[in-house]
Design a protein around this motif. Structure first.
Motif, PDB file in Angstrom:
ATOM      1  N   PHE A   1       0.380  16.862  42.872  1.00  0.00           N
ATOM      2  CA  PHE A   1      -0.884  16.720  42.140  1.00  0.00           C
ATOM      3  C   PHE A   1      -1.266  18.042  41.464  1.00  0.00           C
ATOM      4  CE2 PHE A   1      -1.059  13.000  44.802  1.00  0.00           C
ATOM      5  CZ  PHE A   1      -1.684  12.060  43.984  1.00  0.00           C
ATOM      6  N   SER A   2      -0.366  19.038  41.519  1.00  0.00           N
ATOM      7  CA  SER A   2      -0.687  20.372  40.981  1.00  0.00           C
ATOM      8  C   SER A   2      -0.514  20.487  39.477  1.00  0.00           C
ATOM      9  CB  SER A   2       0.225  21.431  41.601  1.00  0.00           C
ATOM     10  OG  SER A   2       0.061  21.498  42.980  1.00  0.00           O
ATOM     11  N   LYS A   3       0.255  19.591  38.885  1.00  0.00           N
ATOM     12  CA  LYS A   3       0.615  19.776  37.475  1.00  0.00           C
ATOM     13  C   LYS A   3      -0.271  18.879  36.607  1.00  0.00           C
ATOM     14  CE  LYS A   3       3.562  22.750  38.948  1.00  0.00           C
ATOM     15  NZ  LYS A   3       3.286  24.170  38.802  1.00  0.00           N
ATOM     16  N   ILE A   4       0.213  17.694  36.227  1.00  0.00           N
ATOM     17  CA  ILE A   4      -0.577  16.911  35.264  1.00  0.00           C
ATOM     18  C   ILE A   4      -1.919  16.452  35.854  1.00  0.00           C
ATOM     19  CG2 ILE A   4       0.166  14.509  35.650  1.00  0.00           C
ATOM     20  CD1 ILE A   4       0.604  14.438  32.517  1.00  0.00           C
TER      21      ILE A   4
ATOM     22  N   ASN B   1      13.915  20.404  35.086  1.00  0.00           N
ATOM     23  CA  ASN B   1      14.149  21.645  35.823  1.00  0.00           C
ATOM     24  C   ASN B   1      13.151  22.733  35.433  1.00  0.00           C
ATOM     25  OD1 ASN B   1      15.678  23.281  37.604  1.00  0.00           O
ATOM     26  ND2 ASN B   1      16.805  24.168  35.888  1.00  0.00           N
ATOM     27  N   ASN B   2      12.734  23.484  36.413  1.00  0.00           N
ATOM     28  CA  ASN B   2      11.979  24.704  36.190  1.00  0.00           C
ATOM     29  C   ASN B   2      12.977  25.844  36.394  1.00  0.00           C
ATOM     30  OD1 ASN B   2      10.187  26.800  36.167  1.00  0.00           O
ATOM     31  ND2 ASN B   2       8.943  26.109  37.900  1.00  0.00           N
ATOM     32  N   PRO B   3      13.222  26.738  35.468  1.00  0.00           N
ATOM     33  CA  PRO B   3      12.380  27.112  34.332  1.00  0.00           C
ATOM     34  C   PRO B   3      12.818  26.606  32.959  1.00  0.00           C
ATOM     35  CG  PRO B   3      13.968  28.845  34.705  1.00  0.00           C
ATOM     36  CD  PRO B   3      14.289  27.735  35.677  1.00  0.00           C
TER      37      PRO B   3
ATOM     38  N   ALA C   1       8.360  17.547  39.985  1.00  0.00           N
ATOM     39  CA  ALA C   1       7.001  18.088  39.836  1.00  0.00           C
ATOM     40  C   ALA C   1       6.418  17.781  38.451  1.00  0.00           C
ATOM     41  CB  ALA C   1       7.016  19.592  40.090  1.00  0.00           C
ATOM     42  N   TYR C   2       7.309  17.627  37.460  1.00  0.00           N
ATOM     43  CA  TYR C   2       6.837  17.448  36.074  1.00  0.00           C
ATOM     44  C   TYR C   2       7.100  16.044  35.539  1.00  0.00           C
ATOM     45  CZ  TYR C   2       6.549  22.419  36.636  1.00  0.00           C
ATOM     46  OH  TYR C   2       6.224  23.653  37.127  1.00  0.00           O
ATOM     47  N   SER C   3       7.417  15.094  36.411  1.00  0.00           N
ATOM     48  CA  SER C   3       7.867  13.772  35.932  1.00  0.00           C
ATOM     49  C   SER C   3       6.849  13.104  35.013  1.00  0.00           C
ATOM     50  CB  SER C   3       8.166  12.856  37.106  1.00  0.00           C
ATOM     51  OG  SER C   3       6.973  12.602  37.820  1.00  0.00           O
TER      52      SER C   3
ATOM     53  N   SER D   1       3.918  20.482  46.973  1.00  0.00           N
ATOM     54  CA  SER D   1       5.315  20.106  47.241  1.00  0.00           C
ATOM     55  C   SER D   1       6.091  21.293  47.802  1.00  0.00           C
ATOM     56  CB  SER D   1       5.996  19.489  46.027  1.00  0.00           C
ATOM     57  OG  SER D   1       5.743  20.207  44.869  1.00  0.00           O
ATOM     58  N   ASP D   2       5.581  22.503  47.614  1.00  0.00           N
ATOM     59  CA  ASP D   2       6.172  23.676  48.281  1.00  0.00           C
ATOM     60  C   ASP D   2       6.318  23.424  49.780  1.00  0.00           C
ATOM     61  OD1 ASP D   2       6.439  25.385  46.131  1.00  0.00           O
ATOM     62  OD2 ASP D   2       4.502  26.365  46.432  1.00  0.00           O
ATOM     63  N   ASN D   3       5.278  22.846  50.344  1.00  0.00           N
ATOM     64  CA  ASN D   3       5.256  22.579  51.779  1.00  0.00           C
ATOM     65  C   ASN D   3       6.327  21.552  52.158  1.00  0.00           C
ATOM     66  OD1 ASN D   3       2.952  20.868  53.972  1.00  0.00           O
ATOM     67  ND2 ASN D   3       4.269  22.568  54.520  1.00  0.00           N
ATOM     68  N   LEU D   4       6.583  20.590  51.256  1.00  0.00           N
ATOM     69  CA  LEU D   4       7.615  19.593  51.554  1.00  0.00           C
ATOM     70  C   LEU D   4       9.009  20.221  51.502  1.00  0.00           C
ATOM     71  CD1 LEU D   4       5.860  16.736  49.647  1.00  0.00           C
ATOM     72  CD2 LEU D   4       6.404  16.707  52.088  1.00  0.00           C
ATOM     73  N   ILE D   5       9.169  21.174  50.590  1.00  0.00           N
ATOM     74  CA  ILE D   5      10.454  21.889  50.516  1.00  0.00           C
ATOM     75  C   ILE D   5      10.683  22.630  51.849  1.00  0.00           C
ATOM     76  CG2 ILE D   5      11.678  23.789  49.343  1.00  0.00           C
ATOM     77  CD1 ILE D   5      10.054  22.932  46.776  1.00  0.00           C
ATOM     78  N   GLN D   6       9.600  23.202  52.342  1.00  0.00           N
ATOM     79  CA  GLN D   6       9.670  23.929  53.613  1.00  0.00           C
ATOM     80  C   GLN D   6       9.976  22.966  54.780  1.00  0.00           C
ATOM     81  OE1 GLN D   6       5.834  25.390  54.813  1.00  0.00           O
ATOM     82  NE2 GLN D   6       6.687  27.357  55.449  1.00  0.00           N
TER      83      GLN D   6
ATOM     84  N   THR E   1      17.062  27.753  39.057  1.00  0.00           N
ATOM     85  CA  THR E   1      16.188  26.610  39.302  1.00  0.00           C
ATOM     86  C   THR E   1      14.963  27.111  40.051  1.00  0.00           C
ATOM     87  OG1 THR E   1      16.104  24.317  40.086  1.00  0.00           O
ATOM     88  CG2 THR E   1      17.273  25.873  41.491  1.00  0.00           C
ATOM     89  N   PHE E   2      14.147  26.203  40.550  1.00  0.00           N
ATOM     90  CA  PHE E   2      12.917  26.599  41.232  1.00  0.00           C
ATOM     91  C   PHE E   2      13.270  27.436  42.471  1.00  0.00           C
ATOM     92  CE2 PHE E   2       9.153  25.297  43.935  1.00  0.00           C
ATOM     93  CZ  PHE E   2       8.257  26.118  43.262  1.00  0.00           C
ATOM     94  N   SER E   3      12.599  28.573  42.603  1.00  0.00           N
ATOM     95  CA  SER E   3      13.031  29.576  43.584  1.00  0.00           C
ATOM     96  C   SER E   3      12.861  29.165  45.047  1.00  0.00           C
ATOM     97  CB  SER E   3      12.232  30.861  43.352  1.00  0.00           C
ATOM     98  OG  SER E   3      10.838  30.583  43.506  1.00  0.00           O
TER      99      SER E   3
ATOM    100  N   VAL F   1      17.929  18.952  43.554  1.00  0.00           N
ATOM    101  CA  VAL F   1      18.039  18.625  42.130  1.00  0.00           C
ATOM    102  C   VAL F   1      16.631  18.651  41.539  1.00  0.00           C
ATOM    103  CG1 VAL F   1      18.732  16.883  40.439  1.00  0.00           C
ATOM    104  CG2 VAL F   1      20.044  17.150  42.551  1.00  0.00           C
ATOM    105  N   CYS F   2      16.422  19.511  40.578  1.00  0.00           N
ATOM    106  CA  CYS F   2      15.101  19.640  39.971  1.00  0.00           C
ATOM    107  C   CYS F   2      15.187  19.063  38.553  1.00  0.00           C
ATOM    108  CB  CYS F   2      14.726  21.127  39.925  1.00  0.00           C
ATOM    109  SG  CYS F   2      13.045  21.443  39.408  1.00  0.00           S
ATOM    110  N   SER F   3      14.499  17.943  38.334  1.00  0.00           N
ATOM    111  CA  SER F   3      14.594  17.299  37.020  1.00  0.00           C
ATOM    112  C   SER F   3      13.257  16.655  36.689  1.00  0.00           C
ATOM    113  CB  SER F   3      15.704  16.252  37.030  1.00  0.00           C
ATOM    114  OG  SER F   3      15.700  15.505  35.837  1.00  0.00           O
TER     115      SER F   3
HETATM  116  C1  LIG Z   1       9.865  22.389  40.201  1.00  0.00           C
HETATM  117  C2  LIG Z   1       8.696  22.684  41.061  1.00  0.00           C
HETATM  118  N1  LIG Z   1       8.638  22.156  42.272  1.00  0.00           N
HETATM  119  C3  LIG Z   1       7.617  22.386  43.091  1.00  0.00           C
HETATM  120  C4  LIG Z   1       6.569  23.193  42.694  1.00  0.00           C
HETATM  121  C5  LIG Z   1       5.476  23.458  43.672  1.00  0.00           C
HETATM  122  O1  LIG Z   1       4.341  22.760  43.346  1.00  0.00           O
HETATM  123  P1  LIG Z   1       3.140  22.571  44.364  1.00  0.00           P
HETATM  124  O2  LIG Z   1       3.504  23.253  45.641  1.00  0.00           O
HETATM  125  O3  LIG Z   1       1.963  23.171  43.713  1.00  0.00           O
HETATM  126  O4  LIG Z   1       3.032  21.088  44.541  1.00  0.00           O
HETATM  127  C6  LIG Z   1       6.583  23.779  41.432  1.00  0.00           C
HETATM  128  C7  LIG Z   1       5.491  24.672  41.009  1.00  0.00           C
HETATM  129  O5  LIG Z   1       5.538  25.390  40.055  1.00  0.00           O
HETATM  130  C8  LIG Z   1       7.675  23.519  40.586  1.00  0.00           C
HETATM  131  O6  LIG Z   1       7.757  24.058  39.361  1.00  0.00           O
END
Ligand SMILES: Cc1ncc(COP(=O)(O)O)c(C=O)c1O
Length: 363
Positions: free
Chosen positions: A220-223, A161-163, A191-193, A90-95, A114-116, A157-159
């Motif tokens: 698909f990186s988390k659970i 939220n990380n961290p 990411a954590y839903s 999902s990093d790539n989608l943010i980009q 929030t997520f950096s 909106v991160c929910s």
């Molecule tokens: C809130 C959140 N979004 C996105 C990501 C990125 O996840 P990935 O690029 O592995 O899908 C992370 C990874 O730690 C995250 O904590």
């Protein structure tokens, strides 16, 4: 060369320490990494067997449309195939979203901390960034609405939220979405839903039907335990997906990643087991915090932010020397805390033992 000026102000993303580097630095054999919110139980055994005999040609480009994964995921979520976009994580989608909507004349609104990666990508695009401080670990959604200006193109909106691990209850999120002007894209990073158990969590996929300016990001990186294969996805109405597609690299998700993700999706029993084990693991940390009167945010994720009331780097270093990699809260906006990924029962027990040593001043 004439690099974008804003690149000079950025440092690359700092990943959690690698197991190999810690082994070498401290001459330790057994390292437990609980720093990056990966799944301690790995991925579905179905995926492990598949990968042992990868039925993928290495000479052929991956399917740029991710046909099989798209079909399976659309069915799993109950959405149309044209409501999905895939990313290399999902990093790539943010980009991709940042690339498509942010530029020096645009502004973007996000919480802090929030997520950096929201801020990182916004800086690269030269957008002006409006950070709205969280209040007691909760999103200040009214503050975020107030931060919107004429130039705002994206709200993050991160929910959960990380961290912090905290989530936004359904009613609050809906009230917020009702107030966001329709021309602004709201990115709901989930990411954590799959770890969430709160009763008043929303159904974000349904919300994408009601709100034409909402995109949900998942991974698909988390659970699903596939962090190394880099597969993430976005769900939104077809008009948003169509607009974002040109900003996506044509072959951004590897063939192995697509196949593994499609296989992982089919094993929902494994996901349920991980969800339950995660709650048991969190309970171990809650007990520890209560015993030592440490404050923490109740978590809806697979990590917990614990306030040690001591320099987070100091706690981090102590645990590192004992073979446990966690994240210092210092770089995450909580200088006296550490963020710990929930591990297996044994990993949690081992870490808690070492944290007790730290608090009791014994080596
Ligand atoms: C809130 C959140 N979004 C996105 C990501 C990125 O996840 P990935 O690029 O592995 O899908 C992370 C990874 O730690 C995250 O904590």
């Amino acid at each position: 060369m004439r690099w974008k000026e804003q690149l000079l102000t950025l440092i690359p993303y700092q990943p959690g320490k690698s197991i190999e580097s810690v082994k070498r630095q401290y001459n330790l054999q057994n390292i437990v990494k609980l720093a990056s919110n990966e799944n301690p139980f790995g991925c579905s055994p179905e995926v492990s067997s598949l990968l042992a005999e990868i039925p993928v040609s290495m000479a052929i480009y991956p399917d740029g449309y991710a046909t099989l994964l798209r079909e399976k995921l659309a069915t799993h979520l109950g959405v149309g195939q044209d409501e999905l976009i895939f990313g290399n994580g999902s990093d790539n989608l943010i980009q991709i979203i940042s690339r498509a909507l942010l530029h020096p004349q645009a502004s973007t609104v996000m919480a802090s901390p929030t997520f950096s990666q929201y801020k990182h990508n916004a800086v690269i695009e030269g957008a002006s960034i409006k950070e709205v401080p969280a209040i007691n670990g909760e999103y200040d959604l009214d503050g975020m609405i107030a931060a919107i200006d004429e130039q705002t193109n994206v709200i993050w909106v991160c929910s959960p939220n990380n961290p912090t691990g905290t989530y936004i209850p359904a009613q609050r999120l809906v009230n917020f979405l009702d107030q966001v002007p329709e021309h602004i894209l709201v990115v709901l990073d989930e990411a954590y839903s799959e770890y969430v158990i709160a009763d008043d969590y929303y159904n974000s996929i349904e919300l994408t039907r009601k709100y034409q300016n909402l995109i949900v990001l998942r991974t698909f990186s988390k659970i699903y335990g596939l962090a190394a294969l880099r597969v993430g996805y976005g769900v939104a109405n077809p008009a948003i997906i169509k607009a974002l597609e040109p900003a996506r690299e044509p072959f951004n998700v590897s063939a192995i990643g697509q196949l593994a993700a499609a296989t992982a999706l089919a094993d929902q029993k494994f996901i349920e087991v991980c969800r339950q084990k995660n709650r048991q693991g969190l309970a171990q940390f809650y007990d520890f915090c209560h015993q030592y009167h440490l404050s923490y945010y109740p978590s809806q994720t697979n990590f917990i932010l614990i306030d040690f009331n001591k320099d987070g780097d100091q706690v981090f270093q102590f645990l590192l020397k004992k073979g446990f990699i966690v994240r210092s809260g210092k770089a995450l906006g909580y200088p006296t805390a550490v963020r710990i990924t929930v591990g297996s029962t044994d990993q949690n027990t081992g870490l808690i033992e070492v944290m007790k040593q730290f608090l009791e001043g014994s080596e």
